[in-house]
Design an enzyme around this catalytic site. Sequence first.
Site, PDB file in Angstrom:
ATOM      1  N   CYS A 105     -52.268 -40.282 108.130  1.00 13.19           N
ATOM      2  CA  CYS A 105     -53.073 -41.515 108.113  1.00 13.19           C
ATOM      3  C   CYS A 105     -53.660 -41.853 109.485  1.00 13.19           C
ATOM      4  O   CYS A 105     -54.572 -42.676 109.581  1.00 13.19           O
ATOM      5  CB  CYS A 105     -52.238 -42.682 107.605  1.00 13.19           C
ATOM      6  SG  CYS A 105     -51.485 -42.341 106.021  1.00 13.19           S
ATOM      7  N   HIS A 147     -55.025 -49.433 109.546  1.00 15.82           N
ATOM      8  CA  HIS A 147     -54.874 -48.541 108.397  1.00 15.82           C
ATOM      9  C   HIS A 147     -54.428 -49.380 107.200  1.00 15.82           C
ATOM     10  O   HIS A 147     -53.519 -50.209 107.306  1.00 15.82           O
ATOM     11  CB  HIS A 147     -53.842 -47.464 108.733  1.00 15.82           C
ATOM     12  CG  HIS A 147     -53.412 -46.666 107.551  1.00 15.82           C
ATOM     13  ND1 HIS A 147     -54.315 -46.125 106.670  1.00 15.82           N
ATOM     14  CD2 HIS A 147     -52.176 -46.316 107.094  1.00 15.82           C
ATOM     15  CE1 HIS A 147     -53.667 -45.476 105.721  1.00 15.82           C
ATOM     16  NE2 HIS A 147     -52.369 -45.589 105.949  1.00 15.82           N
ATOM     17  N   ASN A 196     -54.245 -47.253  99.487  1.00 13.16           N
ATOM     18  CA  ASN A 196     -54.068 -46.504 100.733  1.00 13.16           C
ATOM     19  C   ASN A 196     -54.807 -45.164 100.589  1.00 13.16           C
ATOM     20  O   ASN A 196     -54.446 -44.342  99.748  1.00 13.16           O
ATOM     21  CB  ASN A 196     -52.564 -46.288 100.960  1.00 13.16           C
ATOM     22  CG  ASN A 196     -52.264 -45.509 102.225  1.00 13.16           C
ATOM     23  OD1 ASN A 196     -53.136 -44.869 102.795  1.00 13.16           O
ATOM     24  ND2 ASN A 196     -51.018 -45.547 102.645  1.00 13.16           N
TER      25      ASN A 196
HETATM   26  O1  UT7 Z   1     -49.864 -44.672 104.882  1.00  7.87           O
HETATM   27  C1  UT7 Z   1     -48.657 -44.669 105.590  1.00  7.87           C
HETATM   28  C2  UT7 Z   1     -47.552 -44.375 104.718  1.00  7.87           C
HETATM   29  N1  UT7 Z   1     -47.129 -45.342 103.767  1.00  7.87           N
HETATM   30  C3  UT7 Z   1     -46.793 -46.641 103.995  1.00  7.87           C
HETATM   31  O2  UT7 Z   1     -47.060 -47.220 105.000  1.00  7.87           O
HETATM   32  C4  UT7 Z   1     -45.987 -47.322 102.943  1.00  7.87           C
HETATM   33  C5  UT7 Z   1     -44.778 -47.991 103.539  1.00  7.87           C
HETATM   34  N2  UT7 Z   1     -43.868 -48.577 102.560  1.00  7.87           N
HETATM   35  C6  UT7 Z   1     -44.206 -49.548 101.681  1.00  7.87           C
HETATM   36  O3  UT7 Z   1     -45.355 -49.938 101.607  1.00  7.87           O
HETATM   37  C7  UT7 Z   1     -43.128 -50.175 100.831  1.00  7.87           C
HETATM   38  O4  UT7 Z   1     -41.872 -49.732 101.286  1.00  7.87           O
HETATM   39  C8  UT7 Z   1     -43.267 -49.866  99.298  1.00  7.87           C
HETATM   40  C9  UT7 Z   1     -44.469 -50.596  98.740  1.00  7.87           C
HETATM   41  C10 UT7 Z   1     -43.400 -48.376  99.073  1.00  7.87           C
HETATM   42  C11 UT7 Z   1     -42.028 -50.348  98.552  1.00  7.87           C
HETATM   43  O5  UT7 Z   1     -41.842 -51.749  98.805  1.00  7.87           O
HETATM   44  P1  UT7 Z   1     -40.420 -52.301  99.222  1.00  7.87           P
HETATM   45  O6  UT7 Z   1     -40.534 -53.760  99.337  1.00  7.87           O
HETATM   46  O7  UT7 Z   1     -39.962 -51.536 100.446  1.00  7.87           O
HETATM   47  O8  UT7 Z   1     -39.540 -51.948  97.953  1.00  7.87           O
HETATM   48  P2  UT7 Z   1     -38.204 -51.067  97.876  1.00  7.87           P
HETATM   49  O9  UT7 Z   1     -38.502 -49.622  98.059  1.00  7.87           O
HETATM   50  O10 UT7 Z   1     -37.152 -51.695  98.735  1.00  7.87           O
HETATM   51  O11 UT7 Z   1     -37.789 -51.297  96.378  1.00  7.87           O
HETATM   52  C12 UT7 Z   1     -37.366 -52.592  95.884  1.00  7.87           C
HETATM   53  C13 UT7 Z   1     -37.089 -52.464  94.414  1.00  7.87           C
HETATM   54  C14 UT7 Z   1     -36.184 -51.283  94.035  1.00  7.87           C
HETATM   55  O12 UT7 Z   1     -35.390 -51.682  92.944  1.00  7.87           O
HETATM   56  P3  UT7 Z   1     -33.856 -52.155  93.196  1.00  7.87           P
HETATM   57  O13 UT7 Z   1     -33.174 -50.975  93.834  1.00  7.87           O
HETATM   58  O14 UT7 Z   1     -33.933 -53.343  94.091  1.00  7.87           O
HETATM   59  O15 UT7 Z   1     -33.384 -52.457  91.814  1.00  7.87           O
HETATM   60  C15 UT7 Z   1     -37.168 -50.239  93.564  1.00  7.87           C
HETATM   61  O16 UT7 Z   1     -36.597 -49.326  92.635  1.00  7.87           O
HETATM   62  O17 UT7 Z   1     -38.313 -52.254  93.708  1.00  7.87           O
HETATM   63  C16 UT7 Z   1     -38.206 -51.088  92.878  1.00  7.87           C
HETATM   64  N3  UT7 Z   1     -39.531 -50.469  92.808  1.00  7.87           N
HETATM   65  C17 UT7 Z   1     -40.460 -50.850  91.931  1.00  7.87           C
HETATM   66  N4  UT7 Z   1     -40.424 -51.781  90.953  1.00  7.87           N
HETATM   67  C18 UT7 Z   1     -41.542 -51.943  90.235  1.00  7.87           C
HETATM   68  C19 UT7 Z   1     -40.034 -49.489  93.603  1.00  7.87           C
HETATM   69  N5  UT7 Z   1     -41.298 -49.226  93.215  1.00  7.87           N
HETATM   70  C20 UT7 Z   1     -41.574 -50.065  92.186  1.00  7.87           C
HETATM   71  C21 UT7 Z   1     -42.711 -50.260  91.387  1.00  7.87           C
HETATM   72  N6  UT7 Z   1     -42.658 -51.217  90.432  1.00  7.87           N
HETATM   73  N7  UT7 Z   1     -43.851 -49.569  91.555  1.00  7.87           N
END
Ligand code: UT7
Length: 324
Positions: free
Chosen positions: A115, A250, A280
């Site tokens: 990125c 980004h 993204n």
């Molecule tokens: O381009 C550069 C590279 N990428 C980035 O910069 C992305 C960086 N990361 C992020 O943007 C975020 O970490 C995400 C959007 C990927 C995830 O958000 P988060 O607030 O960090 O969520 P999390 O991974 O902590 O997950 C929270 C919960 C989990 O469930 P439990 O364990 O709390 O029951 C996940 O399983 O949300 C669940 N979850 C979802 N639920 C509904 C993860 N993805 C989804 C989804 N829909 N799509």
Amino acid sequence: MKQGSVIVRGVGSYLPRKILTNHELALMVDTSDEWIRTRTGISQRHIADTHEACSDLAYMAAKNALADAHLQTEDVDLLIVSTITPDMIFPSSAALLQAKLGLRNVMSFDINATCSGFLYALEVATHLLQNGKSYKCALVVGSEKLSSIVDWKDRSTCILFGDAAGAFILEYTPAEHVGILDSVLGADGSSPEKLYCGSLQPTTTITKHFMKMSGQEVFKNSIYWMRKAVEELLERNHLTKTDIACLIPHQANLRIIQSLAQSIGLPMDRVFCNLEVTGNTSSASIPIAFAQAKNSHYFHSGDNIILVAFGGGFTWGATLIKWP
Ligand code: UT7
């Protein structure tokens, strides 16, 4: 070293026609429009047709940038494409784009810095234009067909990414202290397992790979490294946050952008965001956002603009532009 500066003479972007909404994604994986919007700020992303490759997206953005610059293909004497989703391993997408555009046989090559790749490409092009005797005009493109490496069964990644391309025409000018003034770029490859596409083990065959990401680790590192890069850039150019008219980050996640702005002490009305409609798009995201910001008169003559990016590698970068 020549005197003078390198300016952004033209900008262009291309978003494929097909739109994939959060509601449509919710029919494919266990997610919801509300979860995606709240956690990322994204409502939709564009998806390329199966027959459209990285160089095709790049071609459309490049044509638009040439038109914006009022230049012809024969004016270009350097071509760089930033991508992590090239048409094929080789030839480079830049070589394929050179032929598609009908450019002269100019130096054409790809850069892979995820990125942050567009900022890496800007740095290389700027130095060649500034120091090289034979380069006057560069076409720099960020082009990604991320839909080809997304695992459409993995809800933690497939909701984030889209396909697109953005392009800059850079030009050498004898004028001083305008255009691309400085960049801070870096990499730390010690944790590849946090965000990668490929095999972490040695393999003997090339197989189809999907992107894998530890979202929260990437989230935290992203804010940390982007803030550091912006602060270093400001410090070494004797500027403070009040001198930034416009930050173009980004477009990965609205929460990352908001935390970054808060940590720098910049109000969100000076931060340009368009990820709601693009998702993204990796190295295409900054030139697309920049093109949209320019076309909507988000910045003006004399403004200090900072571009900032973070991605897999990890890689990061911040670039300072004074708009002429
Ligand atoms: O381009 C550069 C590279 N990428 C980035 O910069 C992305 C960086 N990361 C992020 O943007 C975020 O970490 C995400 C959007 C990927 C995830 O958000 P988060 O607030 O960090 O969520 P999390 O991974 O902590 O997950 C929270 C919960 C989990 O469930 P439990 O364990 O709390 O029951 C996940 O399983 O949300 C669940 N979850 C979802 N639920 C509904 C993860 N993805 C989804 C989804 N829909 N799509």
